[in-house]
Motif scaffolding. Sequence first.
Motif, PDB file in Angstrom:
ATOM      1  N   HIS A 136       0.922  -1.090   0.181  1.00  0.00           N
ATOM      2  CA  HIS A 136      -0.027   0.001   0.040  1.00  0.00           C
ATOM      3  C   HIS A 136       0.898   1.335   0.117  1.00  0.00           C
ATOM      4  O   HIS A 136       1.408   1.279   0.990  1.00  0.00           O
ATOM      5  N   GLU A 137       0.848   1.930  -1.065  1.00  0.00           N
ATOM      6  CA  GLU A 137       1.851   3.033  -1.389  1.00  0.00           C
ATOM      7  C   GLU A 137       1.467   4.150  -0.939  1.00  0.00           C
ATOM      8  O   GLU A 137       0.197   4.577  -1.029  1.00  0.00           O
ATOM      9  N   LEU A 138       2.181   5.248  -0.206  1.00  0.00           N
ATOM     10  CA  LEU A 138       1.999   6.610   0.266  1.00  0.00           C
ATOM     11  C   LEU A 138       3.162   7.468  -0.442  1.00  0.00           C
ATOM     12  O   LEU A 138       4.314   6.929  -0.674  1.00  0.00           O
ATOM     13  N   ALA A 139       2.917   8.599  -0.507  1.00  0.00           N
ATOM     14  CA  ALA A 139       3.649   9.666  -1.026  1.00  0.00           C
ATOM     15  C   ALA A 139       4.741  10.098  -0.326  1.00  0.00           C
ATOM     16  O   ALA A 139       5.061  11.323  -0.077  1.00  0.00           O
ATOM     17  N   ALA A 140       5.299   9.158   0.330  1.00  0.00           N
ATOM     18  CA  ALA A 140       6.411   9.517   1.274  1.00  0.00           C
ATOM     19  C   ALA A 140       7.428   8.292   1.564  1.00  0.00           C
ATOM     20  O   ALA A 140       7.060   7.458   1.669  1.00  0.00           O
ATOM     21  N   PRO A 141       8.657   8.563   0.982  1.00  0.00           N
ATOM     22  CA  PRO A 141       9.594   7.425   1.065  1.00  0.00           C
ATOM     23  C   PRO A 141       9.800   6.650   2.770  1.00  0.00           C
ATOM     24  O   PRO A 141       9.840   5.684   2.705  1.00  0.00           O
ATOM     25  N   HIS A 142       9.624   7.612   3.702  1.00  0.00           N
ATOM     26  CA  HIS A 142       9.797   7.036   4.798  1.00  0.00           C
ATOM     27  C   HIS A 142       8.428   6.728   5.644  1.00  0.00           C
ATOM     28  O   HIS A 142       7.865   7.691   6.465  1.00  0.00           O
ATOM     29  N   TYR A 198      -4.093   3.846   8.592  1.00  0.00           N
ATOM     30  CA  TYR A 198      -3.357   5.032   8.690  1.00  0.00           C
ATOM     31  C   TYR A 198      -2.051   4.765   8.900  1.00  0.00           C
ATOM     32  O   TYR A 198      -1.457   3.634   9.246  1.00  0.00           O
ATOM     33  N   CYS A 199      -1.161   5.845   8.286  1.00  0.00           N
ATOM     34  CA  CYS A 199       0.418   5.597   8.614  1.00  0.00           C
ATOM     35  C   CYS A 199       0.965   6.818   8.646  1.00  0.00           C
ATOM     36  O   CYS A 199       0.824   7.669   7.983  1.00  0.00           O
ATOM     37  N   THR A 200       1.993   7.096   9.646  1.00  0.00           N
ATOM     38  CA  THR A 200       2.859   8.289   9.641  1.00  0.00           C
ATOM     39  C   THR A 200       4.069   7.945   8.961  1.00  0.00           C
ATOM     40  O   THR A 200       4.466   7.076   8.262  1.00  0.00           O
ATOM     41  N   SER A 201       4.750   9.214   8.635  1.00  0.00           N
ATOM     42  CA  SER A 201       5.856   9.059   8.001  1.00  0.00           C
ATOM     43  C   SER A 201       7.011  10.136   8.489  1.00  0.00           C
ATOM     44  O   SER A 201       6.578  11.105   9.575  1.00  0.00           O
ATOM     45  N   ALA A 202       7.932  10.401   7.905  1.00  0.00           N
ATOM     46  CA  ALA A 202       9.102  11.228   8.337  1.00  0.00           C
ATOM     47  C   ALA A 202       9.716  11.996   7.213  1.00  0.00           C
ATOM     48  O   ALA A 202       9.717  11.383   6.014  1.00  0.00           O
ATOM     49  N   THR A 203      10.478  13.008   7.687  1.00  0.00           N
ATOM     50  CA  THR A 203      11.291  13.702   6.655  1.00  0.00           C
ATOM     51  C   THR A 203      12.859  13.386   7.099  1.00  0.00           C
ATOM     52  O   THR A 203      13.622  13.834   6.417  1.00  0.00           O
ATOM     53  N   GLN A 204      13.092  13.050   8.195  1.00  0.00           N
ATOM     54  CA  GLN A 204      14.589  12.615   8.910  1.00  0.00           C
ATOM     55  C   GLN A 204      15.482  12.149   7.590  1.00  0.00           C
ATOM     56  O   GLN A 204      14.925  11.065   7.188  1.00  0.00           O
ATOM     57  N   GLY A 205      16.408  12.550   7.440  1.00  0.00           N
ATOM     58  CA  GLY A 205      17.412  12.047   6.777  1.00  0.00           C
ATOM     59  C   GLY A 205      17.188  12.206   5.105  1.00  0.00           C
ATOM     60  O   GLY A 205      17.939  11.829   4.205  1.00  0.00           O
ATOM     61  N   LEU A 206      16.297  13.189   5.014  1.00  0.00           N
ATOM     62  CA  LEU A 206      15.919  13.280   3.383  1.00  0.00           C
ATOM     63  C   LEU A 206      16.445  14.647   3.134  1.00  0.00           C
ATOM     64  O   LEU A 206      16.362  15.770   3.495  1.00  0.00           O
ATOM     65  N   GLY A 207      17.142  14.694   1.857  1.00  0.00           N
ATOM     66  CA  GLY A 207      17.789  15.861   1.630  1.00  0.00           C
ATOM     67  C   GLY A 207      16.515  16.890   0.671  1.00  0.00           C
ATOM     68  O   GLY A 207      15.912  16.525   0.609  1.00  0.00           O
ATOM     69  N   ALA A 208      17.278  17.991   0.287  1.00  0.00           N
ATOM     70  CA  ALA A 208      16.480  18.946  -0.358  1.00  0.00           C
ATOM     71  C   ALA A 208      15.757  18.337  -1.698  1.00  0.00           C
ATOM     72  O   ALA A 208      14.466  18.592  -1.766  1.00  0.00           O
TER      73      ALA A 208
END
Length: 291
Positions: A226-232, A247-257
């Motif tokens: 089940h895909e979501l538009a966030a890699p993490h 439901y699923c949470t996601s993160a920006t940690q470790g993602l560059g610009a």
Amino acid sequence: MDVLDHRICELGEGVLWHPLREELFWFDITGKRLLSHHPATGHTRAVPLTEMCSAAAWIDHDHLLVASETGLWTYDVGTGDFGHLADLEADNPATRSNDGRADPWGGFWIGTMGKNAEPGAGAIYRYFGGELRKIADGISIPNALCFDEGRGCGYFADTDARLLFRVPLDKAGWPTDAPEVFVDFTHAGLSPDGAVTDAAGTLWVALWGAGAVIEVSPDGTLGARHELAAPHATCPAFGGPEFTTLYCTSATQGLGAGALAEAPLSGALFAQPGAGQGKAEPAFKLDTGDA
């Protein structure tokens, strides 16, 4: 999966559907926030925290159990008051809590890890009947704490090792043997993060770095994604009136610009109605913990 809540978390984690309030709670661990969203009304809240918190269980209509970098606490949703239950590696400033979940007996499992994900610095504990007991150690990034429908075993992952483990449990919910590897994700190049089991015992595992939640059958077979538009993708939960929304949470940690430009919804909370048949999370019991 579509975005339900656009508030961006650096490290979104620990999403919990409160079955009595019909409200979602989750954490931005490194952002030191407790967030909530009531889908039926659209009401939201954002509670600033004094230290990193990562996971919760519901106790009753108005109270949560919250895991922080130093302890386990009761939290009054109405007043915002915290009450201390137990220390959690409070004497080790290098570690913090990570994934956690209430078990079917009314206990609570919680993982710890190094604040910089130092190899082998983490452990998994169970808090039950007023006792905090270590049940696994030498783990780098503990995740995927969940339990089978028949109460026969528990699961956990070490995201860094890309391994999902299964551990047999006795009638009181304590491990009876050493954990065994249940799924080795290294062959698929995947990193298991948080997980939840549905009403049939299938595991739904968030994939850090792969932007999806994957179904894993009780025999360890990898299934639908089940895909979501966030890699993490970090932590899944079932909720809604019939427990059919994922439901699923996601993160920006470790993602560059560049990565954030390609996935600007990273850090949001996602939802997929009609994804599967989940179940209510068990309550954490403040008393003796007897089932």
